[in-house]
Scaffold this active site. Structure first.
Site, short mmCIF file in Angstrom:
data_model
loop_
_atom_site.label_atom_id
_atom_site.label_comp_id
_atom_site.label_asym_id
_atom_site.label_seq_id
_atom_site.Cartn_x
_atom_site.Cartn_y
_atom_site.Cartn_z
N TYR A 148 0.73 -1.21 0.22
CA TYR A 148 -0.14 -0.03 -0.02
C TYR A 148 0.94 1.25 0.01
CZ TYR A 148 -4.07 2.93 1.43
OH TYR A 148 -5.01 3.79 1.50
N LYS A 176 -1.61 -1.40 -4.16
CA LYS A 176 -2.48 -0.18 -3.93
C LYS A 176 -2.17 1.03 -4.00
CE LYS A 176 -6.28 1.32 -0.89
NZ LYS A 176 -6.86 1.32 0.63
#
Length: 307
Positions: A148, A176
């Site tokens: 992320y 992400k």
């Protein structure tokens, strides 16, 4: 097996599916997690809005305020509710490598299909230590990992060179992406090794244009079917149709971040008859006028979809 797209480029099937939502965590009046409502929401997202993946215990799920035991119990609830019909990805990243490893192993035991590992926040480790952190967490289980990359929260970006190196790890398979730098993301995507998911709802179509595979959304609690239609049109080689659908839903994609996403999603779900409860401190209540503006955007989107 690779999947040919309308562009003629062969792409591996998305590891975690294409349409994922970072699910909010419902709380009862007592302050405890409302597991029945969590199961109900998970079923709604998967069976009614078409999600093929859910992220549990992410930032939108208020993971900084839930205990390790609560995280495990919530994962078990969601896995039991929809785990045979959707990829369940567990948020396990913290600013402690050992704690992240512990959460990763706990998530594996709870039946998760994958791990979401955020950049260690606040401590801002140097590049070498940052790469060691991610590989240590990835080595802790057999589950595939999604990094992320969200520098506006974590304080530092994951450098391109580090992403390229991490992409060689057999279990680090996706990102992400909330960095908002499509040129940088395109360079990493083109090098292969990592699948990219939009980490900001409005970034979905721009990221897919450079090779992104899907979205981990927030407004997708409401707009999941619309996000799915955007991706379907893009993958079918219909850029005009994709852009038309994207333009229609963009006000909601952007509007959900008028304040913290978890706050506005919960408030809007509550206004529509769900029992999400309040956010735990330090998150607060959404001002009435802000909530009404967001509900108006949802109403406009739904009326437009019926016309």
């Amino acid at each position: 097996m690779s999947t040919p797209t309308a562009s003629g480029i062969d792409e591996a099937p998305p590891v975690f599916g294409r349409l994922l939502t970072a699910m909010v965590t419902p709380f009862a009046a007592s302050g405890d997690i409302n597991h029945s409502e969590a199961a109900k929401l998970a079923v709604h997202l998967v069976d009614e809005l078409g999600h093929d993946g859910l992220v549990v215990n992410g930032t939108t799920g208020e993971s900084p305020t839930t205990s390790d035991a609560e995280k495990q119990a919530l994962l078990e609830t969601v896995v039991a509710a929809v785990g045979d019909r959707a990829h369940i990805v567990a948020g396990v990243g913290t600013f402690s490598t050992q704690h992240s490893v512990d959460l990763a192993r706990q998530a594996a035991d709870a039946g998760s299909d994958g791990l979401l590992v955020v950049t260690p926040y606040y401590s801002r480790p140097p590049v070498g230590a940052l790469e060691d952190h991610f590989t240590t967490v990835a080595d802790a289980t057999d589950l595939p990992c999604m990094l992320y990359d969200i520098p506006h929260r974590s304080g530092i970006p994951i450098p391109e060179t580090t992403l390229l190196s991490l992409g060689e790890h057999p279990r680090i398979v996706a990102v992400k992406d909330a960095k908002g730098d499509a040129v940088s993301s395109s360079a990493v995507i083109d090098a292969g090794g990592l699948q990219y998911y939009a980490g900001d709802d409005g970034y979905l179509l721009p990221l897919m244009a450079v090779g992104g595979v899907g979205v981990v959304g927030t407004s997708t609690h409401f707009t999941g079917a619309h996000a799915g239609a955007i991706m379907d049109a893009h993958l079918a080689g219909d850029p005009i149709g994709a852009r038309s659908r994207y333009a229609r839903v963009l006000p909601v994609f952007r509007g959900v971040f008028a304040t913290q996403g978890c706050m506005l999603v919960k408030a809007a779900l509550n206004a529509r008859g769900w029992e999400m409860g309040a956010c735990r401190p330090p998150m607060g209540a959404v001002p009435t006028t802000m909530l009404q503006r967001f509900l108006h955007l949802l109403d406009q989107l739904e009326r437009g979809n019926k016309s």
